[in-house]
Every structure is written in structure tokens, then in C-alpha cells.
Design an enzyme around this catalytic site. Structure first.
Site, PDB file in Angstrom:
ATOM      1  CB  CYS A 292      -4.654  -5.919   2.756  1.00  0.00           C
ATOM      2  SG  CYS A 292      -4.595  -5.024   4.308  1.00  0.00           S
TER       3      CYS A 292
ATOM      4  CG  ASP B 109      -2.065  -2.728   4.302  1.00  0.00           C
ATOM      5  OD1 ASP B 109      -1.137  -3.173   3.615  1.00  0.00           O
ATOM      6  OD2 ASP B 109      -3.001  -2.070   3.843  1.00  0.00           O
TER       7      ASP B 109
ATOM      8  CB  CYS C   7      -4.714   1.131   2.002  1.00  0.00           C
ATOM      9  SG  CYS C   7      -5.990   1.041   3.265  1.00  0.00           S
TER      10      CYS C   7
ATOM     11  CB  CYS D 122      -8.925  -0.083   5.897  1.00  0.00           C
ATOM     12  SG  CYS D 122      -8.950  -0.717   4.205  1.00  0.00           S
TER      13      CYS D 122
END
Ligand code: FES
Length: 130
Positions: A41, A43, A66, A110
Site C-alpha cells: 500500500c 504506507d 492506515c 498492515c
């Protein structure tokens, strides 16, 4: 980066750590910094550690990501404080997610960011001290 507001089936603990992250910020006198990115992603997480005699005495993080990434970063810093660097390496992303009461399957990736942040910071520390 996805919308940073957690939605869907998040546990109370995820919401708590997202809304009120522990140990967030920079550390001026860190002994080591781990910087990692999530290829899924984009991040990123920066983890700062203070280490004395192989024990992690303080940890702080900055995560641009996120809600699940922020919650897992927060929980990971809480879990590794007071651990030796060997013990901290044993902390898996599953353990971090479980400590938060679990993550939706689509957000498990994540939690990998926090785990990789720990490994990167410790690798950097060992490289410097050797
Ligand atoms: Fe990027 Fe969660 S969507 S770490």
C-alpha cells in the site's frame, strides 16, 4: 495510502490504539531507527529505539499509514518495551494483532509493517554496534 479512519469490524482495542496511540512521535536520542515501507500500500513506519545492555528501554514510532498500521505500531511499541532485543525479534505480527483482539483478514498485512519495523531497527542497531 488508504483512508486513515478504521472502518468495519475493528476491535475496541484497535480503535483505542488508533484514537489514542501510545509512544507516537520522534525520539531525539534514539540508539537506532528502523524505517520500513509496506509494498502492498506504500504506507511507511519509522521506529525509534533506546537500547541499554540489550534491553529496549524506550520505543517511539511515526507511521504514515492506515488505522490498522497505527494501532499495530502503537501496540508493538508497548509489547517490546522492557524486552531484550532477542525477545523483541520473537514478537510476531500475529502476536501484535492478537494483542489487539485481532484484525480483519484484509488488514493483517498492515501488522507486518510493525514487525518489520522492529526487525529493521534491531538489524541497524547490531550493524552499528559490531
Ligand atoms: Fe497500508 Fe494498512 S493499508 S498498512
Amino acid at each position: 495510502m488508504e483512508d486513515s479512519t478504521p472502518k468495519g469490524p475493528y476491535s475496541d482495542s484497535v480503535m483505542d490504539h488508533f484514537s489514542n496511540p501510545r509512544n507516537m512521535g520522534e525520539m531525539e536520542d534514539a540508539d537506532t531507527i528502523g524505517e520500513v515501507g509496506n509494498p502492498k500500500c506504500g504506507d511507511v513506519m519509522k521506529l525509534y529505539l533506546k537500547i541499554k545492555e540489550n534491553v529496549i528501554v524506550d520505543a517511539k514510532f511515526k507511521t504514515f499509514g492506515c488505522g490498522a498500521a497505527i494501532a499495530t505500531s502503537s501496540m508493538a511499541t508497548e509489547m517490546i518495551k522492557g524486552k531484550t532485543i532477542d525477545e523483541a525479534r520473537e514478537v510476531s505480527n500475529d502476536a501484535v494483532a492478537n494483542a489487539l483482539g485481532g484484525l480483519p483478514p484484509a488488514k493483517m498485512h498492515c501488522s507486518v509493517l510493525a514487525k518489520e519495523g522492529i526487525d529493521a531497527a534491531i538489524d541497524e542497531y547490531l550493524k552499528k554496534s559490531n
